[in-house]
Design a protein around this motif. Structure first.
Motif, PDB file in Angstrom:
ATOM      1  N   ASP A 255       0.525  -0.976 -10.222  1.00 28.76           N
ATOM      2  CA  ASP A 255       0.674  -1.739 -11.451  1.00 28.76           C
ATOM      3  C   ASP A 255       1.913  -2.628 -11.339  1.00 28.76           C
ATOM      4  O   ASP A 255       3.039  -2.114 -11.192  1.00 28.76           O
ATOM      5  CB  ASP A 255       0.819  -0.773 -12.628  1.00 28.76           C
TER       6      ASP A 255
ATOM      7  N   THR B  13      -3.586  -4.804  -6.585  1.00 28.54           N
ATOM      8  CA  THR B  13      -4.556  -4.051  -5.779  1.00 28.54           C
ATOM      9  C   THR B  13      -4.008  -2.677  -5.420  1.00 28.54           C
ATOM     10  O   THR B  13      -4.777  -1.711  -5.308  1.00 28.54           O
ATOM     11  CB  THR B  13      -4.891  -4.831  -4.496  1.00 28.54           C
ATOM     12  N   TRP B  14      -2.693  -2.592  -5.267  1.00 24.57           N
ATOM     13  CA  TRP B  14      -2.083  -1.350  -4.798  1.00 24.57           C
ATOM     14  C   TRP B  14      -1.299  -0.600  -5.869  1.00 24.57           C
ATOM     15  O   TRP B  14      -1.191   0.622  -5.812  1.00 24.57           O
ATOM     16  CB  TRP B  14      -1.177  -1.651  -3.610  1.00 24.57           C
TER      17      TRP B  14
ATOM     18  N   HIS C 191       0.833  -1.203   0.000  1.00 24.24           N
ATOM     19  CA  HIS C 191       0.000   0.000   0.000  1.00 24.24           C
ATOM     20  C   HIS C 191       0.870   1.256   0.000  1.00 24.24           C
ATOM     21  O   HIS C 191       0.613   2.203  -0.763  1.00 24.24           O
ATOM     22  CB  HIS C 191      -0.921  -0.012   1.207  1.00 24.24           C
TER      23      HIS C 191
ATOM     24  N   ARG D 290       1.742   4.413  -3.051  1.00 19.62           N
ATOM     25  CA  ARG D 290       1.518   5.848  -2.845  1.00 19.62           C
ATOM     26  C   ARG D 290       2.616   6.687  -3.489  1.00 19.62           C
ATOM     27  O   ARG D 290       2.442   7.890  -3.680  1.00 19.62           O
ATOM     28  CB  ARG D 290       1.468   6.177  -1.344  1.00 19.62           C
TER      29      ARG D 290
ATOM     30  N   TRP E 179      -9.586  -2.381   4.527  1.00 20.34           N
ATOM     31  CA  TRP E 179      -9.344  -2.114   3.111  1.00 20.34           C
ATOM     32  C   TRP E 179     -10.650  -2.200   2.335  1.00 20.34           C
ATOM     33  O   TRP E 179     -11.427  -3.134   2.499  1.00 20.34           O
ATOM     34  CB  TRP E 179      -8.337  -3.099   2.531  1.00 20.34           C
ATOM     35  N   ASN E 180     -10.889  -1.206   1.475  1.00 22.80           N
ATOM     36  CA  ASN E 180     -12.086  -1.162   0.660  1.00 22.80           C
ATOM     37  C   ASN E 180     -11.690  -1.434  -0.789  1.00 22.80           C
ATOM     38  O   ASN E 180     -10.960  -0.658  -1.399  1.00 22.80           O
ATOM     39  CB  ASN E 180     -12.766   0.215   0.778  1.00 22.80           C
ATOM     40  N   ASP E 181     -12.182  -2.554  -1.342  1.00 24.02           N
ATOM     41  CA  ASP E 181     -11.827  -2.931  -2.708  1.00 24.02           C
ATOM     42  C   ASP E 181     -12.431  -1.997  -3.748  1.00 24.02           C
ATOM     43  O   ASP E 181     -11.919  -1.912  -4.873  1.00 24.02           O
ATOM     44  CB  ASP E 181     -12.287  -4.367  -3.002  1.00 24.02           C
ATOM     45  N   GLU E 182     -13.518  -1.315  -3.397  1.00 19.19           N
ATOM     46  CA  GLU E 182     -14.173  -0.440  -4.359  1.00 19.19           C
ATOM     47  C   GLU E 182     -13.460   0.912  -4.462  1.00 19.19           C
ATOM     48  O   GLU E 182     -13.237   1.420  -5.551  1.00 19.19           O
ATOM     49  CB  GLU E 182     -15.638  -0.244  -3.973  1.00 19.19           C
ATOM     50  N   THR E 183     -13.118   1.489  -3.313  1.00 19.16           N
ATOM     51  CA  THR E 183     -12.456   2.797  -3.308  1.00 19.16           C
ATOM     52  C   THR E 183     -10.942   2.681  -3.369  1.00 19.16           C
ATOM     53  O   THR E 183     -10.254   3.675  -3.583  1.00 19.16           O
ATOM     54  CB  THR E 183     -12.848   3.591  -2.060  1.00 19.16           C
ATOM     55  N   HIS E 184     -10.411   1.461  -3.145  1.00 19.47           N
ATOM     56  CA  HIS E 184      -8.967   1.221  -3.107  1.00 19.47           C
ATOM     57  C   HIS E 184      -8.301   2.123  -2.068  1.00 19.47           C
ATOM     58  O   HIS E 184      -7.253   2.731  -2.320  1.00 19.47           O
ATOM     59  CB  HIS E 184      -8.343   1.449  -4.492  1.00 19.47           C
ATOM     60  N   ARG E 185      -8.902   2.157  -0.894  1.00 22.78           N
ATOM     61  CA  ARG E 185      -8.380   2.973   0.199  1.00 22.78           C
ATOM     62  C   ARG E 185      -8.486   2.232   1.522  1.00 22.78           C
ATOM     63  O   ARG E 185      -9.332   1.357   1.695  1.00 22.78           O
ATOM     64  CB  ARG E 185      -9.126   4.309   0.312  1.00 22.78           C
TER      65      ARG E 185
END
Length: 288
Positions: free
Chosen positions: A127, A124-125, A93, A97, A247-253
């Motif tokens: 490429d 997920t975090w 994660h 960033r 962890w939210n898979d939809e917002t990726h946050r």
């Protein structure tokens, strides 16, 4: 510019309150360190995207020209599971960033059957095409590769996965990161010795996920996140502030779970009994 008098280090008089004086001195020294760190060339901060945590960090985020450590922490059962996915997921994660540029990941296999991070899960975090993976046999080679990576143009961040705790190597990495402005991260599968030159140190452990009411499903991954060191950040009431994050898979946050900040409220016993839910969901996806 604030100035600290030599008298500030003199022993307090018998009728003085030593504790307030010591606390005030620590605060003044910390402010000087923060001002100095902000003035260093190439030093910027990248927010984690979690307001409650960014508020404690210098300049509102992770300093780029600095060394940061991530370590696996014990679960409620007391065990430390290096491949439960929490520390590795948080490291990924943080790597995501930073950018743009190549992400250099240096690792030393800890056993014969040690698996590399799973690219499909790392997506997920960030490429996976940005990732350059280096495998070494010795700790010395790993630290050398990290240091050389920090000097290379086009590198966005450097991460080293190791069990070693070498103070000299840590100082060299910290200086190299400061000079280049590229963040250096050390990922450890177990708690490290407290002596370190790192700017921040994070301890991660898998936490019980929350099932949908009325269903027996597995909820979103949750981690217990603890800030063990915050060199230039704002002092907090607790020595080691901690959060329960999800962890939210939809917002990726990542987001702090309500009523679970700094240990103000813990998960129900039923959730504790499902302690490994998040681990079983994340671990197979992070290694392959």
């Amino acid at each position: 510019m604030p100035v600290i008098s030599p008298n500030a280090f003199a022993p307090p008089a018998a009728n003085d309150a030593a504790a307030p004086v010591a606390a005030d001195l620590r605060e003044r020294v910390r402010r000087l360190e923060r001002a100095h760190s902000a003035q260093r060339a190439g030093r910027t901060a990248v927010p984690l995207g979690i307001a409650a945590i960014d508020a404690l960090l210098p300049e509102g985020g992770l300093l780029t020209g600095a060394l940061h450590e991530i370590e696996a922490g014990p679960t409620p059962s007391g065990r430390v599971a290096p491949h439960d996915g929490a520390a590795l997921g948080f490291a990924a994660h943080l790597m995501g960033r930073f950018g743009p540029g190549t992400l250099l990941w240096c690792r030393q296999p800890s056993a014969s059957f040690d698996a590399q991070p799973y690219a499909a899960a790392l997506a997920t975090w960030f490429d996976p095409a940005r990732l350059l993976m280096i495998t070494t046999r010795r700790d010395e080679d790993l630290f050398w590769a990290m240091e050389e990576g920090l000097r290379c143009p086009g590198i966005a961040a450097v991460l080293g996965e190791t069990r070693a705790a070498d103070p000299t190597a840590g100082r060299r990495l910290s200086l190299a990161a400061e000079k280049s402005g590229v963040p250096a991260l050390l990922l450890r599968p177990q708690p490290a010795p407290p002596q370190s030159v790192c700017t921040t140190r994070w301890r991660l452990a898998s936490a019980p996920s929350r099932s949908t009411p009325g269903l027996n499903d597995i909820g979103a991954p949750r981690w217990r996140l603890e800030l063990r060191r915050n060199r230039f950040g704002t002092p907090s009431v607790d020595e080691f502030p901690s959060w329960l994050v999800e962890w939210n898979d939809e917002t990726h946050r990542l987001a702090v779970v309500p009523q679970a900040v700094n240990g103000s409220a813990g998960p129900p016993q039923a959730a504790v009994d499902r302690e490994s839910d998040s681990a079983r969901r994340v671990a197979p996806r992070l290694v392959g």
